[in-house]
Design a protein around this motif. Structure first.
Motif, PDB file in Angstrom:
ATOM      1  N   LYS A   1      -7.100  10.860   3.479  1.00 29.72           N
ATOM      2  CA  LYS A   1      -8.348  10.706   4.232  1.00 29.72           C
ATOM      3  C   LYS A   1      -9.446  10.029   3.414  1.00 29.72           C
ATOM      4  O   LYS A   1     -10.283   9.331   3.958  1.00 29.72           O
ATOM      5  N   SER A   2      -9.471  10.285   2.127  1.00 28.27           N
ATOM      6  CA  SER A   2     -10.602   9.776   1.352  1.00 28.27           C
ATOM      7  C   SER A   2     -10.518   8.260   1.222  1.00 28.27           C
ATOM      8  O   SER A   2      -9.439   7.698   1.021  1.00 28.27           O
ATOM      9  N   PRO A   3     -11.661   7.574   1.379  1.00 26.87           N
ATOM     10  CA  PRO A   3     -11.672   6.111   1.347  1.00 26.87           C
ATOM     11  C   PRO A   3     -11.093   5.539   0.052  1.00 26.87           C
ATOM     12  O   PRO A   3     -10.381   4.530   0.092  1.00 26.87           O
ATOM     13  N   VAL A   4     -11.350   6.209  -1.075  1.00 28.20           N
ATOM     14  CA  VAL A   4     -10.859   5.702  -2.359  1.00 28.20           C
ATOM     15  C   VAL A   4      -9.330   5.748  -2.395  1.00 28.20           C
ATOM     16  O   VAL A   4      -8.662   4.750  -2.720  1.00 28.20           O
ATOM     17  N   GLU A   5      -8.774   6.919  -2.050  1.00 26.03           N
ATOM     18  CA  GLU A   5      -7.320   7.055  -2.051  1.00 26.03           C
ATOM     19  C   GLU A   5      -6.686   6.122  -1.016  1.00 26.03           C
ATOM     20  O   GLU A   5      -5.646   5.522  -1.236  1.00 26.03           O
ATOM     21  N   ARG A   6      -7.354   6.023   0.131  1.00 24.13           N
ATOM     22  CA  ARG A   6      -6.892   5.141   1.208  1.00 24.13           C
ATOM     23  C   ARG A   6      -6.754   3.701   0.699  1.00 24.13           C
ATOM     24  O   ARG A   6      -5.789   3.003   0.991  1.00 24.13           O
ATOM     25  N   GLU A   7      -7.759   3.273  -0.045  1.00 21.54           N
ATOM     26  CA  GLU A   7      -7.780   1.897  -0.569  1.00 21.54           C
ATOM     27  C   GLU A   7      -6.626   1.662  -1.543  1.00 21.54           C
ATOM     28  O   GLU A   7      -5.958   0.628  -1.492  1.00 21.54           O
ATOM     29  N   ILE A   8      -6.389   2.651  -2.410  1.00 22.61           N
ATOM     30  CA  ILE A   8      -5.275   2.528  -3.376  1.00 22.61           C
ATOM     31  C   ILE A   8      -3.950   2.424  -2.617  1.00 22.61           C
ATOM     32  O   ILE A   8      -3.130   1.540  -2.872  1.00 22.61           O
ATOM     33  N   VAL A   9      -3.780   3.327  -1.646  1.00 24.30           N
ATOM     34  CA  VAL A   9      -2.539   3.348  -0.869  1.00 24.30           C
ATOM     35  C   VAL A   9      -2.366   2.048  -0.087  1.00 24.30           C
ATOM     36  O   VAL A   9      -1.281   1.470  -0.038  1.00 24.30           O
ATOM     37  N   ASN A  10      -3.465   1.536   0.499  1.00 29.83           N
ATOM     38  CA  ASN A  10      -3.398   0.267   1.243  1.00 29.83           C
ATOM     39  C   ASN A  10      -2.954  -0.887   0.354  1.00 29.83           C
ATOM     40  O   ASN A  10      -2.224  -1.768   0.795  1.00 29.83           O
ATOM     41  N   GLY A  11      -3.398  -0.855  -0.897  1.00 27.64           N
ATOM     42  CA  GLY A  11      -2.984  -1.892  -1.851  1.00 27.64           C
ATOM     43  C   GLY A  11      -1.470  -1.887  -2.031  1.00 27.64           C
ATOM     44  O   GLY A  11      -0.830  -2.944  -2.043  1.00 27.64           O
ATOM     45  N   TYR A  12      -0.906  -0.693  -2.168  1.00 24.36           N
ATOM     46  CA  TYR A  12       0.551  -0.568  -2.310  1.00 24.36           C
ATOM     47  C   TYR A  12       1.273  -1.026  -1.044  1.00 24.36           C
ATOM     48  O   TYR A  12       2.326  -1.646  -1.108  1.00 24.36           O
ATOM     49  N   LEU A  13       0.660  -0.712   0.110  1.00 24.98           N
ATOM     50  CA  LEU A  13       1.275  -1.124   1.383  1.00 24.98           C
ATOM     51  C   LEU A  13       1.292  -2.649   1.496  1.00 24.98           C
ATOM     52  O   LEU A  13       2.306  -3.250   1.842  1.00 24.98           O
ATOM     53  N   ARG A  14       0.143  -3.274   1.184  1.00 24.07           N
ATOM     54  CA  ARG A  14       0.035  -4.734   1.306  1.00 24.07           C
ATOM     55  C   ARG A  14       1.020  -5.447   0.401  1.00 24.07           C
ATOM     56  O   ARG A  14       1.581  -6.471   0.769  1.00 24.07           O
ATOM     57  N   SER A  15       1.212  -4.887  -0.815  1.00 27.96           N
ATOM     58  CA  SER A  15       2.086  -5.574  -1.769  1.00 27.96           C
ATOM     59  C   SER A  15       3.565  -5.227  -1.542  1.00 27.96           C
ATOM     60  O   SER A  15       4.428  -5.709  -2.265  1.00 27.96           O
ATOM     61  N   GLY A  16       3.833  -4.369  -0.554  1.00 31.50           N
ATOM     62  CA  GLY A  16       5.224  -4.030  -0.264  1.00 31.50           C
ATOM     63  C   GLY A  16       5.811  -3.007  -1.226  1.00 31.50           C
ATOM     64  O   GLY A  16       7.014  -2.747  -1.214  1.00 31.50           O
ATOM     65  N   LYS A  17       4.950  -2.420  -2.080  1.00 28.72           N
ATOM     66  CA  LYS A  17       5.447  -1.420  -3.037  1.00 28.72           C
ATOM     67  C   LYS A  17       5.582  -0.045  -2.402  1.00 28.72           C
ATOM     68  O   LYS A  17       6.135   0.871  -3.006  1.00 28.72           O
ATOM     69  N   LEU A  18       5.009   0.105  -1.202  1.00 29.56           N
ATOM     70  CA  LEU A  18       5.124   1.376  -0.472  1.00 29.56           C
ATOM     71  C   LEU A  18       5.647   1.076   0.921  1.00 29.56           C
ATOM     72  O   LEU A  18       5.073   0.245   1.637  1.00 29.56           O
ATOM     73  N   LYS A  19       6.750   1.718   1.270  1.00 24.23           N
ATOM     74  CA  LYS A  19       7.352   1.489   2.590  1.00 24.23           C
ATOM     75  C   LYS A  19       7.246   2.779   3.412  1.00 24.23           C
ATOM     76  O   LYS A  19       7.543   3.854   2.918  1.00 24.23           O
ATOM     77  N   VAL A  20       6.787   2.619   4.651  1.00 21.55           N
ATOM     78  CA  VAL A  20       6.506   3.789   5.487  1.00 21.55           C
ATOM     79  C   VAL A  20       7.494   3.862   6.649  1.00 21.55           C
ATOM     80  O   VAL A  20       7.753   2.858   7.311  1.00 21.55           O
ATOM     81  N   PHE A  21       8.019   5.049   6.860  1.00 19.67           N
ATOM     82  CA  PHE A  21       8.979   5.258   7.943  1.00 19.67           C
ATOM     83  C   PHE A  21       8.387   6.132   9.039  1.00 19.67           C
ATOM     84  O   PHE A  21       7.624   7.048   8.772  1.00 19.67           O
ATOM     85  N   GLU A  22       8.784   5.822  10.258  1.00 22.22           N
ATOM     86  CA  GLU A  22       8.363   6.612  11.415  1.00 22.22           C
ATOM     87  C   GLU A  22       9.400   7.715  11.635  1.00 22.22           C
ATOM     88  O   GLU A  22      10.573   7.435  11.839  1.00 22.22           O
TER      89      GLU A  22
END
Ligand SMILES: [Zn+2]
Length: 160
Positions: free
Chosen positions: A33-54
């Motif tokens: 929820k926190s904007p700071v953590e969100r931003e870090i996580v978004n960076g990983y998502l954009r670079s493809g280093k974090l993959k999310v499953f439904e």
């Protein structure tokens, strides 16, 4: 290299874990929820280093039914278990949640702690009726014999 599955504690400390890509679920992502953590996580998502499953609600509910001590596990915790089962051997779950660690241990799924050490003991629970004293192995809330309330009790603990 083991596929690393992160729960919320893992996501919050993602920069302390090496060996991307990392894997998680949308249920876990929602806990950031926190904007700071969100931003870090978004960076990983954009670079493809974090993959999310439904993981569907149906899959979560089905898994919850098979678990013996699932009352303290959130949907997000259970989504991680479902993902680990889908990814199979060679995956490892990063979590600091003892209840989740304990369940993973009982299921034979590999896990590790993020900022705390992983649990040293494994617990087995039984369910005892508070009225008639009958004991059940599976999680139930109402005694089918006398209608009394069933509570969880520690049966044994041992080293992992
Ligand atoms: Zn009873």
């Amino acid at each position: 290299m083991a596929k690393k599955i992160l729960d919320a504690a893992g996501l919050f400390k993602i920069n302390l874990i090496s060996g991307e890509p990392f894997y998680t679920t949308y249920n876990v992502l929602d806990e950031v929820k926190s904007p700071v953590e969100r931003e870090i996580v978004n960076g990983y998502l954009r670079s493809g280093k974090l993959k999310v499953f439904e993981i569907s609600n149906e899959e979560i509910e089905n898994e919850r039914k098979t678990l013996k001590s699932s009352e303290r596990l959130s949907d997000s915790d259970i989504s991680v278990i479902v993902l680990a089962k889908k990814m199979g051997g060679g995956s490892i779950v990063y979590t600091d949640d003892y209840e989740l660690q304990n369940t993973l241990s009982n299921l034979g799924i590999e896990f590790d702690g993020v900022k705390v050490n992983k649990i040293k003991k494994k617990y087995t629970w039984i369910y005892r009726c508070t009225s008639c004293g009958r004991v059940y192995n599976n999680r139930i809330e109402v005694c089918p014999v006398c209608g009394g309330r069933v509570k969880r009790k520690l049966k044994s603990s041992g080293s992992i």
